[in-house]
Design a protein around this motif. Sequence first.
Motif, PDB file in Angstrom:
ATOM      1  N   SER A 187      42.927  54.443  42.121  1.00  0.00           N
ATOM      2  CA  SER A 187      42.191  55.771  41.399  1.00  0.00           C
ATOM      3  C   SER A 187      42.521  56.329  40.105  1.00  0.00           C
ATOM      4  N   GLY A 188      43.559  55.576  39.525  1.00  0.00           N
ATOM      5  CA  GLY A 188      44.398  55.944  38.132  1.00  0.00           C
ATOM      6  C   GLY A 188      44.689  57.510  37.857  1.00  0.00           C
ATOM      7  N   ALA A 241      35.715  52.423  46.574  1.00  0.00           N
ATOM      8  CA  ALA A 241      36.188  51.441  47.000  1.00  0.00           C
ATOM      9  C   ALA A 241      36.299  49.975  45.686  1.00  0.00           C
ATOM     10  N   GLU A 242      34.400  50.345  45.457  1.00  0.00           N
ATOM     11  CA  GLU A 242      33.816  49.528  44.638  1.00  0.00           C
ATOM     12  C   GLU A 242      34.389  49.840  42.971  1.00  0.00           C
ATOM     13  N   GLU A 243      34.503  50.749  42.964  1.00  0.00           N
ATOM     14  CA  GLU A 243      35.166  51.520  41.177  1.00  0.00           C
ATOM     15  C   GLU A 243      36.670  51.164  41.489  1.00  0.00           C
ATOM     16  N   ARG A 244      37.107  51.466  42.299  1.00  0.00           N
ATOM     17  CA  ARG A 244      38.482  50.901  42.120  1.00  0.00           C
ATOM     18  C   ARG A 244      39.069  50.228  42.128  1.00  0.00           C
ATOM     19  N   ARG A 279      40.860  47.952  38.858  1.00  0.00           N
ATOM     20  CA  ARG A 279      42.096  46.999  39.157  1.00  0.00           C
ATOM     21  C   ARG A 279      41.966  45.421  38.418  1.00  0.00           C
ATOM     22  N   TYR A 280      40.932  45.260  39.073  1.00  0.00           N
ATOM     23  CA  TYR A 280      40.307  43.779  38.530  1.00  0.00           C
ATOM     24  C   TYR A 280      40.275  43.875  36.892  1.00  0.00           C
ATOM     25  N   ASP A 281      39.651  44.699  36.522  1.00  0.00           N
ATOM     26  CA  ASP A 281      39.935  45.402  34.180  1.00  0.00           C
ATOM     27  C   ASP A 281      41.205  44.970  34.452  1.00  0.00           C
ATOM     28  N   SER A 307      36.129  60.957  40.272  1.00  0.00           N
ATOM     29  CA  SER A 307      36.542  59.698  39.103  1.00  0.00           C
ATOM     30  C   SER A 307      34.958  58.750  38.579  1.00  0.00           C
ATOM     31  N   ASP A 308      34.302  59.245  39.732  1.00  0.00           N
ATOM     32  CA  ASP A 308      33.748  57.789  39.879  1.00  0.00           C
ATOM     33  C   ASP A 308      33.004  57.648  38.432  1.00  0.00           C
TER      34      ASP A 308
END
Length: 243
Positions: free
Chosen positions: A23-24, A162-165, A169-171, A215-216
């Motif tokens: 979540s950052g 979850a999609e944004e998180r 992580r992918y980036d 934070s989305d």
Amino acid sequence: MAEILFNKNSTPSIIAIDGPAASGKSTIGKRLADALGYLFFDTGLMYRAITWLALQRAIDLQDEAGITALAESVPIDVRPPSQADGRACDVIVEGVDITWETRRPEVDATVSVISAYPGVRQALLAQQRRIGQRGQVVMVGRDIGTVVLPEADLKIYLDATAEERARRRYDEIIARGESADYNEILTKVIERDRIDSTRDVAPLKAAEDAIVVDSDKLNAEEVFQQILALCKTTHRPFMGFMS
Ligand code: CDP
């Protein structure tokens, strides 16, 4: 009647940031700690270090007693970063720097099983509390505001879908020059959240007095500014009484 005095100019000394996987918390927590001149302490690294050690020593992950004994006997040192290679903290175990090992995919995949063991949590709690209670600290994790430092002056619960998180992580992985599969990351993030929030001891949840920051739709800079503003408007109670 005794009444608590407030020192209007004091910045919160103990700042707790909790929230789900990716979540950052680490990025924001580190920036905040640097801005305030505080210690940044990422408790997730301690659970990751135990997980890495258990994998290295080929201890069966279902062997709760064996893993608890490991957590009780091996001191995990989380220190300010000694290198500018993207790390927010050093993780040192028995004199060896295992900072990047704690970020390996096999650790990601198994850390939640190990962090659900009550004995493991108990072993790490005392160390986390000792560091947190010294003050001037930003501590991040899953249970800082609820269990580790319920007395924290400012509690933030940093959330995002979850999609944004998973996308973040992918980036991160791609930026390091490694390859990644978004759907696989998403599945793992959801699974880790499920285990973290349904475990019996210290499950992931916002403390009742936490401020939830979604934070989305915010970038890291916007989240940082929002939390910094909260630091400026949250006052630490003066530790004295007026009769
Ligand atoms: O960086 P990320 O948010 O993906 O995870 P982390 O903060 O490094 O934490 C890794 C794992 O350790 C979590 O999924 C939890 O299972 C566990 N953890 C915990 O149980 N309690 C904490 N205070 C911190 C982490």
